[in-house]
Design a protein around this motif. Structure first.
Motif, PDB file in Angstrom:
ATOM      1  N   GLU A 113      13.646  -5.035   2.513  1.00  0.00           N
ATOM      2  CA  GLU A 113      12.547  -5.540   1.670  1.00  0.00           C
ATOM      3  C   GLU A 113      12.816  -5.243   0.201  1.00  0.00           C
ATOM      4  OE1 GLU A 113       8.456  -7.025   0.890  1.00  0.00           O
ATOM      5  OE2 GLU A 113      10.155  -7.452   2.216  1.00  0.00           O
ATOM      6  N   MET A 114      13.299  -4.042  -0.073  1.00  0.00           N
ATOM      7  CA  MET A 114      13.598  -3.670  -1.454  1.00  0.00           C
ATOM      8  C   MET A 114      14.721  -4.526  -2.013  1.00  0.00           C
ATOM      9  SD  MET A 114      13.335   0.503  -1.021  1.00  0.00           S
ATOM     10  CE  MET A 114      14.045   0.848  -2.632  1.00  0.00           C
ATOM     11  N   THR A 115      15.719  -4.784  -1.216  1.00  0.00           N
ATOM     12  CA  THR A 115      16.848  -5.605  -1.661  1.00  0.00           C
ATOM     13  C   THR A 115      16.401  -7.034  -1.928  1.00  0.00           C
ATOM     14  OG1 THR A 115      18.395  -4.246  -0.389  1.00  0.00           O
ATOM     15  CG2 THR A 115      19.146  -6.433  -1.056  1.00  0.00           C
ATOM     16  N   ALA A 116      15.557  -7.558  -1.064  1.00  0.00           N
ATOM     17  CA  ALA A 116      15.104  -8.946  -1.206  1.00  0.00           C
ATOM     18  C   ALA A 116      14.258  -9.140  -2.467  1.00  0.00           C
ATOM     19  CB  ALA A 116      14.308  -9.354   0.031  1.00  0.00           C
ATOM     20  N   LYS A 117      13.472  -8.144  -2.830  1.00  0.00           N
ATOM     21  CA  LYS A 117      12.569  -8.281  -3.985  1.00  0.00           C
ATOM     22  C   LYS A 117      13.188  -7.780  -5.288  1.00  0.00           C
ATOM     23  CE  LYS A 117       9.684  -9.970  -1.105  1.00  0.00           C
ATOM     24  NZ  LYS A 117       8.475  -9.339  -0.614  1.00  0.00           N
ATOM     25  N   SER A 118      14.276  -7.029  -5.197  1.00  0.00           N
ATOM     26  CA  SER A 118      15.076  -6.629  -6.367  1.00  0.00           C
ATOM     27  C   SER A 118      14.283  -5.892  -7.452  1.00  0.00           C
ATOM     28  CB  SER A 118      15.746  -7.859  -6.991  1.00  0.00           C
ATOM     29  OG  SER A 118      16.570  -8.513  -6.057  1.00  0.00           O
ATOM     30  N   LEU A 119      13.385  -5.022  -7.039  1.00  0.00           N
ATOM     31  CA  LEU A 119      12.619  -4.248  -8.008  1.00  0.00           C
ATOM     32  C   LEU A 119      12.911  -2.752  -7.913  1.00  0.00           C
ATOM     33  CD1 LEU A 119       9.159  -6.072  -7.834  1.00  0.00           C
ATOM     34  CD2 LEU A 119      10.862  -6.196  -9.665  1.00  0.00           C
ATOM     35  N   GLY A 120      13.803  -2.381  -7.011  1.00  0.00           N
ATOM     36  CA  GLY A 120      14.176  -0.978  -6.893  1.00  0.00           C
ATOM     37  C   GLY A 120      13.111  -0.119  -6.266  1.00  0.00           C
ATOM     38  N   MET A 121      12.148  -0.721  -5.582  1.00  0.00           N
ATOM     39  CA  MET A 121      11.068   0.038  -4.960  1.00  0.00           C
ATOM     40  C   MET A 121      10.318  -0.871  -3.998  1.00  0.00           C
ATOM     41  SD  MET A 121       8.290  -1.572  -6.380  1.00  0.00           S
ATOM     42  CE  MET A 121       6.970  -0.412  -6.086  1.00  0.00           C
ATOM     43  N   THR A 122       9.444  -0.253  -3.196  1.00  0.00           N
ATOM     44  CA  THR A 122       8.514  -1.007  -2.371  1.00  0.00           C
ATOM     45  C   THR A 122       7.210  -0.244  -2.264  1.00  0.00           C
ATOM     46  OG1 THR A 122       8.102  -2.064  -0.225  1.00  0.00           O
ATOM     47  CG2 THR A 122       9.337   0.004  -0.193  1.00  0.00           C
TER      48      THR A 122
ATOM     49  N   ASP B 195      -9.278  -2.951  -8.087  1.00  0.00           N
ATOM     50  CA  ASP B 195     -10.305  -1.922  -7.882  1.00  0.00           C
ATOM     51  C   ASP B 195     -10.560  -1.606  -6.412  1.00  0.00           C
ATOM     52  OD1 ASP B 195     -11.508  -4.282  -7.199  1.00  0.00           O
ATOM     53  OD2 ASP B 195     -13.117  -4.173  -8.686  1.00  0.00           O
ATOM     54  N   ARG B 196      -9.891  -2.330  -5.507  1.00  0.00           N
ATOM     55  CA  ARG B 196     -10.003  -2.039  -4.070  1.00  0.00           C
ATOM     56  C   ARG B 196      -8.744  -1.342  -3.554  1.00  0.00           C
ATOM     57  NH1 ARG B 196     -11.206  -7.679  -1.474  1.00  0.00           N
ATOM     58  NH2 ARG B 196      -9.548  -8.205  -2.970  1.00  0.00           N
ATOM     59  N   HIS B 197      -7.893  -0.902  -4.496  1.00  0.00           N
ATOM     60  CA  HIS B 197      -6.657  -0.189  -4.186  1.00  0.00           C
ATOM     61  C   HIS B 197      -5.636  -1.087  -3.479  1.00  0.00           C
ATOM     62  CE1 HIS B 197      -8.731   3.390  -5.454  1.00  0.00           C
ATOM     63  NE2 HIS B 197      -9.643   3.248  -4.507  1.00  0.00           N
ATOM     64  N   HIS B 198      -5.720  -2.379  -3.754  1.00  0.00           N
ATOM     65  CA  HIS B 198      -4.716  -3.300  -3.231  1.00  0.00           C
ATOM     66  C   HIS B 198      -3.629  -3.506  -4.286  1.00  0.00           C
ATOM     67  CE1 HIS B 198      -7.936  -5.305  -0.428  1.00  0.00           C
ATOM     68  NE2 HIS B 198      -7.589  -4.085  -0.040  1.00  0.00           N
ATOM     69  N   PRO B 199      -2.357  -3.445  -3.899  1.00  0.00           N
ATOM     70  CA  PRO B 199      -1.298  -3.727  -4.867  1.00  0.00           C
ATOM     71  C   PRO B 199      -1.239  -5.225  -5.160  1.00  0.00           C
ATOM     72  CG  PRO B 199      -0.363  -3.335  -2.690  1.00  0.00           C
ATOM     73  CD  PRO B 199      -1.827  -3.067  -2.574  1.00  0.00           C
ATOM     74  N   VAL B 200      -1.539  -5.594  -6.392  1.00  0.00           N
ATOM     75  CA  VAL B 200      -1.574  -7.015  -6.756  1.00  0.00           C
ATOM     76  C   VAL B 200      -0.378  -7.424  -7.610  1.00  0.00           C
ATOM     77  CG1 VAL B 200      -4.070  -7.187  -6.582  1.00  0.00           C
ATOM     78  CG2 VAL B 200      -3.033  -6.492  -8.755  1.00  0.00           C
ATOM     79  N   GLY B 201       0.451  -6.460  -7.952  1.00  0.00           N
ATOM     80  CA  GLY B 201       1.619  -6.793  -8.763  1.00  0.00           C
ATOM     81  C   GLY B 201       2.507  -5.592  -8.991  1.00  0.00           C
TER      82      GLY B 201
ATOM     83  N   GLY C  94       4.227 -13.052  -3.309  1.00  0.00           N
ATOM     84  CA  GLY C  94       5.348 -12.727  -2.445  1.00  0.00           C
ATOM     85  C   GLY C  94       6.453 -11.947  -3.128  1.00  0.00           C
ATOM     86  N   GLU C  95       6.365 -11.799  -4.454  1.00  0.00           N
ATOM     87  CA  GLU C  95       7.381 -11.026  -5.174  1.00  0.00           C
ATOM     88  C   GLU C  95       7.126  -9.525  -5.078  1.00  0.00           C
ATOM     89  OE1 GLU C  95       7.254 -12.444  -9.156  1.00  0.00           O
ATOM     90  OE2 GLU C  95       8.219 -14.352  -8.705  1.00  0.00           O
TER      91      GLU C  95
END
Length: 323
Positions: free
Chosen positions: A225-234, A304-310, A208-209
């Motif tokens: 969404e970007m503000t909630a996760k605080s990573l400067g991107m989505t 390897d399935r092009h899913h963002p996992v982190g 969820g991060e």
């Protein structure tokens, strides 16, 4: 200050030792190849030995070999005659270092090495010396002059020996296909260990991060969404959770500069497609280098399935002490 005798002496020393190292280039020859082959064929360890200053250099060469994929250790030739010879087996290979090639403590051991069938690689400055003539292969470390004006203190000769040892270690490293990760396993402590062992998956944000939005998501909601996760991107994913784009703080600034209507714009219109991603097993140090190259502060980790996992952020790497 340019006329200071300290400066003149120091520069003269550097020039003399530089010339001694340059003279080694044509000596990386068939004998050098044979020495490498003997070490590569060795089923045991590489034993490095030497007396006096040569002994100090031998210790460093042994340490360099050991940390670059060639099992090695130093044996003092004097102690070898009093019991330490038991540390050496018939499966080993010996590198014996003596500038004169006449060190009595080493010459005493040669018949024993021969009896055990142990290959001997010598490093000497005298090609017709007893050590050079008895060894299976001799590496020429001769010099024209020592940097010491008295010609007494080993200076140029020890530098040449050290460089020849480094040449061996690096040639063997490359021949073995030794990697940065292999190097890390022999250096697990401190900052070096963190830099070489820590992987992206050890520090990345997961579950969820990881910020996610759809191509149809309005910019205003993506900002939440970007503000909630605080990573400067989505990340921007399709219905199958496959990564198709990214939107960052930098993209937002460019939208503002372009006069984009924040209330109406959708991700599909303003995202950056096909973003740069990294695998979870990448070293954190490599990810940091990629961030520096691309001038970005975060990378999406993709499976390897092009899913963002982190997502791994620059601050995560810095906090981990990689640099």
């Amino acid at each position: 200050m340019q006329d200071s005798p300290f400066i003149r002496s120091g520069r003269r020393t550097v020039e003399i030792e530089r010339d001694a190292v340059t003279a080694l280039l044509p000596r990386i020859d068939a004998a050098f190849c044979r020495a490498c082959e003997l070490i590569m064929q060795c089923k045991g360890r590489t034993i490095v030995t030497g007396m006096g200053k040569s002994g100090h250099i031998a210790k460093k060469i042994a340490a360099t070999l050991a940390s670059t994929g060639t099992p090695a250790f130093f044996v003092h030739p004097g102690e070898a005659s009093h019991g330490d010879l038991g540390m050496i087996t018939k499966n080993d290979v010996v590198i014996a270092i003596s500038n004169s090639g006449t060190s009595a403590e080493i010459l005493t051991l040669l018949p024993l090495f021969k009896r055990m069938g142990i290959p001997v690689i010598s490093m000497t400055g005298v090609a017709d010396s007893p050590l050079a003539q008895t060894a299976d292969v001799n590496l020429d470390i001769s010099i024209t002059t020592e940097a010491c004006p008295l010609g007494l203190a080993p200076t140029s000769s020890t530098t040449a020996t050290l460089v020849m040892g480094d040449a061996l270690a690096v040639a063997l490293l490359e021949a073995r296909g030794f990697t940065a990760e292999d190097f890390a396993f022999s250096h697990p402590g401190g900052a070096l260990g963190r830099k070489l062992l820590l992987k992206v998956e050890d520090i990345m944000h997961v579950g969820g991060e990881v910020p996610r939005v759809q191509p149809s998501t309005p910019l205003s909601q993506a900002l939440l969404e970007m503000t909630a996760k605080s990573l400067g991107m989505t990340s921007v994913v399709n219905a199958d959770d496959e990564l198709i784009g990214v939107f960052t703080d930098g993209d937002l600034r460019r939208c503002v500069d372009a006069g984009v209507d924040i209330g109406k714009a959708q991700m599909a219109d303003i995202m950056t497609p096909n973003p740069k991603t990294v695998p979870r097993h990448m070293l954190a140090a490599e990810a940091l280098g990629l961030m520096d190259e691309k001038k970005i502060t975060a990378l999406i980790v993709e499976d390897d399935r092009h899913h963002p996992v982190g997502v791994v952020h620059l601050h995560d790497i810095l906090r981990a002490g990689v640099v």
